[in-house]
Design an enzyme around this catalytic site. Sequence first.
Site, short mmCIF file in Angstrom:
data_model
loop_
_atom_site.label_atom_id
_atom_site.label_comp_id
_atom_site.label_asym_id
_atom_site.label_seq_id
_atom_site.Cartn_x
_atom_site.Cartn_y
_atom_site.Cartn_z
N LYS A 66 0.84 -1.21 0.00
CA LYS A 66 0.00 0.00 0.00
C LYS A 66 0.88 1.25 0.00
O LYS A 66 2.09 1.17 0.27
CB LYS A 66 -0.92 -0.03 1.23
CG LYS A 66 -0.17 -0.02 2.57
CD LYS A 66 -1.08 -0.45 3.71
CE LYS A 66 -0.32 -0.38 5.04
NZ LYS A 66 -1.10 -0.99 6.14
N TYR B 73 17.67 29.75 9.82
CA TYR B 73 16.54 30.50 10.37
C TYR B 73 16.58 30.52 11.89
O TYR B 73 16.85 29.50 12.53
CB TYR B 73 15.22 29.85 9.95
CG TYR B 73 14.80 30.12 8.53
CD1 TYR B 73 14.58 31.42 8.08
CD2 TYR B 73 14.58 29.07 7.65
CE1 TYR B 73 14.16 31.66 6.77
CE2 TYR B 73 14.15 29.29 6.35
CZ TYR B 73 13.95 30.59 5.91
OH TYR B 73 13.54 30.81 4.64
C1 LIG Z 1 -0.38 -2.01 6.81
C2 LIG Z 1 -1.00 -3.30 7.14
C3 LIG Z 1 -0.23 -4.47 7.14
C4 LIG Z 1 1.28 -4.46 7.06
O1 LIG Z 1 1.75 -3.99 8.30
P1 LIG Z 1 3.30 -3.85 8.66
O2 LIG Z 1 3.29 -3.45 10.09
O3 LIG Z 1 3.82 -2.77 7.77
O4 LIG Z 1 3.95 -5.15 8.41
C5 LIG Z 1 -0.90 -5.69 7.28
N1 LIG Z 1 -2.24 -5.73 7.48
C6 LIG Z 1 -3.01 -4.61 7.51
C7 LIG Z 1 -4.47 -4.72 7.71
C8 LIG Z 1 -2.41 -3.36 7.35
O5 LIG Z 1 -3.17 -2.25 7.41
#
Ligand SMILES: *Cc1c(COP(=O)(O)O)cnc(C)c1O
Length: 345
Positions: free
Chosen positions: A33, A242
């Site tokens: 994702k 800054y």
């Molecule tokens: C993002 C996510 C994962 C992966 O999680 P990590 O901690 O990055 O390994 C797996 N399952 C769900 C539902 C997620 O939202």
Amino acid sequence: MSTGRLTIDLEALAANWRALDAINTVETAAVVKADGYGLGVSPVAHTLAQAGARRFFVAAAEEGAELRAALGPGPMIGVFSGHMAGDADLIRDNDLTPMLNSVDQVLRHFETLPRQPFGIQLDTGMNRLGMEPAEWAALRDPVLQQIPVLLMSHLACADEPGHFMNAKQLRCFREMTDGLGISRSLSATGGTLLGADYHFDLTRPGVGLYGGRPFEDARPVVALDLPVIQTREILPGETVGYGNTWTAQRPARIATVAAGYADGLFRAMAPNLDLWHGDTRCPLAGRISMDLIGVDITGLGDAAPEALSILGPHQGVDDLADAAGTIGYEILTSLGARYARSYLT
Ligand SMILES: *Cc1c(COP(=O)(O)O)cnc(C)c1O
């Protein structure tokens, strides 16, 4: 070259998937994702498919469509947000597998795409996505007649192995899914490291693939080098940046490098951050601005560095996260669009 150079080591990515796959005896999926955690979903997914991943997960159907275009037909693409209103065409045309989260989503899916494979996401205590035990009890029988490809849930505290919530959610997941004969998945990276009880039929690591905690054995996947735009000598008492927050205590050399908070190097990282030239530590000097960072390179003597490293062998994604008071996930997904990206294969 006037922008940072982001190097993404696809060999290390594949090695991390294999290492996580070797920890469990079940199937290992890959979560890609948010554009493959900021690293580019197409090269990331190709690499993971080649390493052996056959099931992928994204957050939204739109991401699933992009991933399908990259991967072609074959691998399963699961969508955590499920089947949202208006997404039926996207789901069907790209052969996505929504993880249905609610009664509404189940009804929508069965009405619009009765033959399209789906999974069910169950809430075991995180209260973020998925059906509550009571909803599931009411819907279970009609849903099971349609044969979901996966029953899944997500752990809230898996990065803290001793947390009571892990065992609590495990128990709840078992109560909701034992004996149904449907493939199950509970664990992301953290849960994969909790041991076989948490593995079920499929693990779903994300951050560990990309070199982040809690997978401490991960190989680093990203390196980031920032070009030096100019250097100058300053006298004791002169200030940098800054707000005059940094004052030279001795004659100093300052390098100005090309990156800033607009590139995902959060202001909050100052002053807790160093850049590196080979093995020499070069502390930050002053505030991080939008496109520029001042660095004290006095320790380099007369050397004229072309670039300084901010992510590399001496400092990883989680070190940057610590400096900013955040997590590696946020550093990765904030990596700037301006960087020149190159992929090592
Ligand atoms: C993002 C996510 C994962 C992966 O999680 P990590 O901690 O990055 O390994 C797996 N399952 C769900 C539902 C997620 O939202």
